[in-house]
Write a protein that holds these residues in place. Sequence first.
Motif, PDB file in Angstrom:
ATOM      1  N   ARG A   1      35.069  65.035  61.968  1.00 49.07           N
ATOM      2  CA  ARG A   1      35.712  63.736  61.715  1.00 49.07           C
ATOM      3  C   ARG A   1      36.946  63.567  62.587  1.00 49.07           C
ATOM      4  NH1 ARG A   1      34.324  65.109  56.413  1.00 49.07           N
ATOM      5  NH2 ARG A   1      36.435  65.858  56.014  1.00 49.07           N
ATOM      6  N   ALA A   2      37.744  64.613  62.711  1.00 44.97           N
ATOM      7  CA  ALA A   2      38.942  64.542  63.558  1.00 44.97           C
ATOM      8  C   ALA A   2      38.544  64.315  65.015  1.00 44.97           C
ATOM      9  CB  ALA A   2      39.758  65.829  63.422  1.00 44.97           C
TER      10      ALA A   2
ATOM     11  N   THR B   1      38.186  60.766  69.718  1.00 41.67           N
ATOM     12  CA  THR B   1      37.338  60.136  70.724  1.00 41.67           C
ATOM     13  C   THR B   1      37.494  58.620  70.684  1.00 41.67           C
ATOM     14  OG1 THR B   1      35.742  61.948  70.592  1.00 41.67           O
ATOM     15  CG2 THR B   1      34.955  59.883  71.544  1.00 41.67           C
ATOM     16  N   GLU B   2      37.501  58.064  69.486  1.00 42.49           N
ATOM     17  CA  GLU B   2      37.669  56.617  69.334  1.00 42.49           C
ATOM     18  C   GLU B   2      39.047  56.169  69.827  1.00 42.49           C
ATOM     19  OE1 GLU B   2      36.720  52.763  68.630  1.00 42.49           O
ATOM     20  OE2 GLU B   2      35.364  54.468  68.500  1.00 42.49           O
ATOM     21  N   GLU B   3      40.084  56.911  69.459  1.00 39.93           N
ATOM     22  CA  GLU B   3      41.432  56.570  69.912  1.00 39.93           C
ATOM     23  C   GLU B   3      41.542  56.653  71.432  1.00 39.93           C
ATOM     24  OE1 GLU B   3      44.197  59.101  67.880  1.00 39.93           O
ATOM     25  OE2 GLU B   3      43.634  58.321  65.913  1.00 39.93           O
ATOM     26  N   TYR B   4      40.940  57.662  72.003  1.00 39.94           N
ATOM     27  CA  TYR B   4      40.973  57.837  73.459  1.00 39.94           C
ATOM     28  C   TYR B   4      40.232  56.689  74.145  1.00 39.94           C
ATOM     29  CZ  TYR B   4      40.456  59.991  78.053  1.00 39.94           C
ATOM     30  OH  TYR B   4      40.492  60.238  79.399  1.00 39.94           O
ATOM     31  N   SER B   5      39.079  56.313  73.607  1.00 38.13           N
ATOM     32  CA  SER B   5      38.308  55.208  74.182  1.00 38.13           C
ATOM     33  C   SER B   5      39.099  53.908  74.118  1.00 38.13           C
ATOM     34  CB  SER B   5      36.987  55.032  73.437  1.00 38.13           C
ATOM     35  OG  SER B   5      36.166  56.151  73.618  1.00 38.13           O
ATOM     36  N   GLN B   6      39.750  53.656  72.988  1.00 37.03           N
ATOM     37  CA  GLN B   6      40.549  52.446  72.849  1.00 37.03           C
ATOM     38  C   GLN B   6      41.722  52.449  73.821  1.00 37.03           C
ATOM     39  OE1 GLN B   6      41.590  52.267  68.722  1.00 37.03           O
ATOM     40  NE2 GLN B   6      39.538  51.639  68.074  1.00 37.03           N
TER      41      GLN B   6
END
Length: 90
Positions: A69-70, A75-80
């Motif tokens: 989950r972390a 990954t999502e934060e990096y993509s954003q």
Amino acid sequence: MTTCRADDMQQHNFYGDLEDYVCQMEKQQAQSAADADDVFAQLARKEKDLILAAELGKALLEKNEEISRANERLTEEYSQQLERNNPMVG
């Protein structure tokens, strides 16, 4: 001899608990030579080992899920962040 509960493992250093488990197994092997004739003691030890192994397995699974989950969040934060810093031209 004490056993670790899965809930307790989250509060303590996981690797320390794993080392405790290994130490317990070594002590039990030494003791098993003395109790070789006592089948009931061996069965009781095997049952405790099985319960402890299940608790460790559950704790490993929970830790793996937590790490996954972390990783997904990062990954999502990096993509954003990449999308904000490098907007597509067109």
